[in-house]
Scaffold this motif. Structure first.
Motif, PDB file in Angstrom:
ATOM      1  N   PRO A 260     -46.127  36.027  34.500  1.00 11.61           N
ATOM      2  CA  PRO A 260     -45.875  35.003  35.508  1.00 11.61           C
ATOM      3  C   PRO A 260     -45.333  33.741  34.832  1.00 11.61           C
ATOM      4  CG  PRO A 260     -48.235  35.169  35.088  1.00 11.61           C
ATOM      5  CD  PRO A 260     -47.560  36.200  34.231  1.00 11.61           C
ATOM      6  N   SER A 261     -44.538  32.985  35.548  1.00 10.77           N
ATOM      7  CA  SER A 261     -43.952  31.771  34.978  1.00 10.77           C
ATOM      8  C   SER A 261     -44.156  30.623  35.938  1.00 10.77           C
ATOM      9  CB  SER A 261     -42.465  32.004  34.748  1.00 10.77           C
ATOM     10  OG  SER A 261     -41.803  30.769  34.564  1.00 10.77           O
ATOM     11  N   ILE A 262     -44.371  29.405  35.413  1.00 11.29           N
ATOM     12  CA  ILE A 262     -44.465  28.283  36.347  1.00 11.29           C
ATOM     13  C   ILE A 262     -43.075  27.897  36.840  1.00 11.29           C
ATOM     14  CG2 ILE A 262     -46.562  27.218  35.431  1.00 11.29           C
ATOM     15  CD1 ILE A 262     -44.604  24.986  34.362  1.00 11.29           C
ATOM     16  N   TYR A 263     -42.085  28.428  36.177  1.00  5.41           N
ATOM     17  CA  TYR A 263     -40.728  28.009  36.513  1.00  5.41           C
ATOM     18  C   TYR A 263     -40.242  28.663  37.799  1.00  5.41           C
ATOM     19  CZ  TYR A 263     -35.915  26.639  35.793  1.00  5.41           C
ATOM     20  OH  TYR A 263     -34.683  26.086  35.924  1.00  5.41           O
ATOM     21  N   ARG A 265     -41.496  31.297  41.028  1.00 10.16           N
ATOM     22  CA  ARG A 265     -42.543  32.059  41.666  1.00 10.16           C
ATOM     23  C   ARG A 265     -41.984  33.412  42.063  1.00 10.16           C
ATOM     24  NH1 ARG A 265     -47.049  30.483  45.255  1.00 10.16           N
ATOM     25  NH2 ARG A 265     -47.434  32.282  46.571  1.00 10.16           N
ATOM     26  N   LYS A 266     -42.659  34.486  41.610  1.00  5.62           N
ATOM     27  CA  LYS A 266     -42.227  35.816  42.017  1.00  5.62           C
ATOM     28  C   LYS A 266     -43.178  36.310  43.093  1.00  5.62           C
ATOM     29  CE  LYS A 266     -41.027  36.963  37.209  1.00  5.62           C
ATOM     30  NZ  LYS A 266     -41.506  37.690  36.050  1.00  5.62           N
ATOM     31  N   GLU A 267     -42.685  37.077  44.034  1.00  3.69           N
ATOM     32  CA  GLU A 267     -43.578  37.612  45.062  1.00  3.69           C
ATOM     33  C   GLU A 267     -44.569  38.587  44.426  1.00  3.69           C
ATOM     34  OE1 GLU A 267     -45.416  37.420  47.857  1.00  3.69           O
ATOM     35  OE2 GLU A 267     -44.151  35.648  47.708  1.00  3.69           O
ATOM     36  N   ARG A 268     -44.044  39.494  43.639  1.00  2.00           N
ATOM     37  CA  ARG A 268     -44.885  40.452  42.930  1.00  2.00           C
ATOM     38  C   ARG A 268     -44.502  40.478  41.472  1.00  2.00           C
ATOM     39  NH1 ARG A 268     -48.118  43.817  45.324  1.00  2.00           N
ATOM     40  NH2 ARG A 268     -48.329  45.320  43.671  1.00  2.00           N
TER      41      ARG A 268
END
Ligand code: ATP
Ligand code: ATP
Ligand code: MG
Ligand code: MG
Lengths: 340, 339
Positions: A260-263, A265-268
């Motif tokens: 995951p990245s703060i840059y 947002r991915k749904e999954r």
């Protein structure tokens, strides 16, 4: 430019009563002066054992380096005796660990420990060594170093202890710094300070760094080159930009897309299913095969060798065979059985 | 979102008395020092902050595992500290916890089956054997645990599998609220992703409400819709997740976001960081005024003196910084630095 450190086909096994743990089972890389090579991989993939093998800090037995070469400025470290290795360790090659509390002596003032390292490696007088200790603590950003040099490790915060460890490591101006998860135990704001410090000092001393971490963000921030390990084996190696732009090995692909990245947002997150294999089991094929989304029949029976690809990168995946620059492999191919 | 909160935390405090140093006099750690927020049904509410800022202590008070020094926690309109023990038993079915360390939180002598079904026995639900079995199999399916694992013990599993077992147990009684304290911090990245996806799926299917405690902003951004940022026992900023990332109002949030490494070398190598000087101060002797002022690059005189009020800066966006509403955003503020 010549590499300062070359690791070639390193294999380190633990020979236990009823089993053999193939902790490191084939890793090869070149590290150049002033550069940072990151070694990444899951917990238990052999990152720390590889580092401890370089410095010969493993208990032998049960550990045994069963194959490979470790060349430091062209000299094979594996051929050195304990005396020769002692001159290299903490002097030309220094190491810092994840938990500084376990590597600092709790009953000695921090300054004493730095001074000791200075006296040992540079033959300085006591007085000179203490002056150097203060200077080093200042350099790594400890406020009021003149007073804090008398403090015991427990009087330091986690970030300060890690700075003190770095000060000890730097005391002899090493050519190579091996940093094993140097910021994993720290808060992010302190991690940012330590990473910045390592970068500054690297520039100043032209030190080469082997950075062991499982934090992909830290890799992106620090590394020039990356070696990816899985179940004891190096499965990919590339420059930082080509690795992130175009990861070749399915494990690396999975790893990069599961962070995951703060840059953004991915749904999954695209998780890799399953678990890493047990290292005591002997598997004939690729260690990643059970979790691999593109595995072929061949991957189950034949271990992929290091395929050298354009751009100086290496991948151990049969999918890359056609792209491979040579049909013969420069390093010891991973499938040839190691002596045990 | 429903307008009636599921949970309200009201000016809650927890102070511990400790000895300073080896022989020293007694001191007080204000682990949680006046925290208030509401969590709405089916929200995923994050509490983030650095080590020692009071996240776990806050979580324990919400779960009624610890009594606060002052303040209150209200669940579905009822104060949980005023409850009789029979009511509290009922409450415990509604709220469950998932811990960070799947290694120490599961009883090593119990089988997977007895770990997951123990809550049924404690609370006397599913007395019918067939019903109980049905529920058990359902939980296994929810959490991706193989039936063949039921007779095995926790030590036979990897961290990720143990965390699945912990989650199945937490879900056993069909709770409304789950407090997850660093549920993925001990796991490898690739396993972390499996568990985060699982938590996300479960929330949607079971209409769960999460309070997600974490020090990792990347994980929080992925999972949570609102975020509270804590520093030394206090909430310094609270906002919708996207708002917080794009427009942080507290200098601490700004620095924290800027310190998180981004897994992309193209961004990371060009990025300008806001480096905080100094360490997190001792919770035994927090600085006067705004606790953050010694590390704050905007600090002014009043910051050293006055405890800042928690102000609603924009609708739904709260921050505790006295100079914040008047502050000109510098050009290298957190997210400009990102891109
Ligand atoms: N002294 C030892 N005796 C036996 N096995 C060992 C010993 N030290 C390490 N191992 C095994 O070697 C393997 C590799 O361990 P290593 O510590 O190198 O992993 P790692 O990649 O550094 O993991 P982590 O990210 O958790 O630090 C593991 O399976 C570990 O259990
Ligand atoms: N039982 C206790 N007695 C005394 N002090 C305590 C106790 N529990 C917690 N504290 C202190 O309260 C503060 C907050 O601790 P807490 O565990 O809530 O922090 P946290 O935010 O969860 O940290 P971490 O990220 O490291 O888990 C710390 O300074 C801690 O030392
Ligand atoms: Mg390790
Ligand atoms: Mg905690």
């Amino acid at each position: 430019m010549e590499p300062v450190l070359s690791v070639r086909g390193l294999r380190t096994y633990f020979h236990l009563d009823d089993s053999v743990i193939r902790a490191v089972d084939g890793i090869s890389y070149d590290l150049y002066p002033g550069k940072t090579l990151a070694v990444v991989g899951e917990s238990g993939s052999g990152k720390s054992v590889h580092a401890l093998s370089i410095l010969r800090l493993l208990p032998e037995p049960p550990a045994r380096i069963v194959a490979g070469e470790i060349l430091f400025n062209g000299r094979d470290l594996l051929a050195l005796g304990p005396q020769g290795m002692g001159d290299i360790r903490g002097n030309r090659i220094a190491m810092i660990f994840q938990e500084p509390m376990t590597s600092l002596n709790p009953v000695l003032p921090v300054g004493e420990q730095i001074a000791e390292a200075v006296m040992l490696h540079q033959g300085a007088t006591r007085e000179k060594a203490w002056a150097k200790a203060v200077e080093l603590l200042k350099k790594v950003g400890i406020p009021h170093a003149e007073e804090r040099v008398q403090d015991y490790p427990h009087q330091f915060s986690g970030g300060m202890r890690q700075r003190a460890m770095i000060a000890i490591a730097l005391s002899c101006e090493p050519d190579v710094l091996i940093a094993d998860e140097p910021t994993t135990a720290l808060d992010v704001t302190i991690q940012a300070q330590i990473l910045e410090l390592m970068r500054d000092l690297q520039k100043e001393y032209r030190m080469a760094i082997v950075l062991i971490t499982h934090n992909i963000g830290v890799v992106a921030e620090m590394a020039d080159d990356v070696a990816v390990m899985y179940a004891g084996r190096q499965i990919e190696q590339a420059s930082i930009h080509s690795l992130f732009k175009d990861p070749k090995h399915p494990y690396t692909q999975g790893l990069l897309s599961s962070v995951p990245s703060i840059y953004a947002r991915k749904e999954r997150l695209e998780a890799i299913g399953g678990q890493p294999p047990e290292l005591t089991r002997e598997f004939p094929g690729c260690p990643f095969v059970v979790r691999c989304p593109v595995a072929m029949d061949r991957c189950r029976i034949q271990d992929p060798p290091h395929f050298h690809l354009p751009g100086g990168r290496v991948s151990n995946c049969w999918k890359q065979e056609s792209e491979s620059e040579q049909s013969r492999h420069r390093y010891s191919p991973a499938q040839s059985a190691a002596p045990s | 979102m429903s307008t009636r909160p599921l949970l309200e935390v009201k000016d809650i405090k927890k102070h511990f008395t400790v000895r300073k140093g080896l022989f020293g006099e007694k001191g007080t750690v204000k682990a949680v020092d006046g925290v208030s927020f509401s969590v709405f049904p089916q929200e995923s509410f994050a509490v983030v902050g650095e080590s020692g800022c009071g996240k776990t202590t806050l979580g324990r008070m919400i779960l009624a595992l610890d009594k606060p020094t002052a303040g209150d926690v209200v669940f579905e309109g009822r104060s949980i500290y005023g409850m009789r023990s029979s009511e509290l038993r009922g409450l415990r079915r509604e709220m469950q916890v998932i811990f960070q360390d799947p290694f120490s939180s599961l009883n090593p002598r119990m089988t997977v089956e007895s770990i997951i079904t123990e809550p049924f026995i404690i609370h006397g639900v599913y007395p019918d054997k067939a019903e109980r079995r049905k529920r058990l199999l359902q939980l296994l399916e929810f959490c991706g645990i193989a039936q063949s694992h039921l007779e095995r013990h926790p030590h036979e599993f990897s961290g990720g599998q143990r965390q699945r077992i912990g989650i199945a147990r937490a879900l056993a009684l069909n709770p409304k609220l789950i407090v997850a304290d660093e549920p993925v911090s001990a796991l490898d990245v690739s396993i972390q992703a499996q568990i985060l996806n699982l938590l996300k799926d479960l929330q949607r299917e079971l209409k769960l409400t999460y309070i997600f405690i974490s020090h990792d902003f990347s994980v929080v951004r992925h999972l949570c819709n609102r975020i509270a940022v804590m520093y030394l026992g206090r909430v310094v900023e609270l906002a919708e997740s996207e708002t917080l990332f794009n427009d942080p109002q507290h200098p601490y949030t700004e620095a924290l976001l800027s310190a998180v490494p981004i897994p992309d070398p193209n961004i990371e190598k060009r990025r300008k960081r806001i480096l905080l000087t100094g360490d997190v101060p001792s919770p035994l002797k927090p600085p006067p005024g705004c606790h953050f002022h010694p590390r704050c690059r905007y600090a002014q005189k009043p910051c050293r003196r006055d405890s800042p009020d928690f102000i609603e800066v924009k609708p739904g966006h709260w921050a505790a910084c006295p100079i914040q509403p008047f502050r000109q955003k510098p050009s290298d503020a957190a997210l400009t630095a990102l891109g």
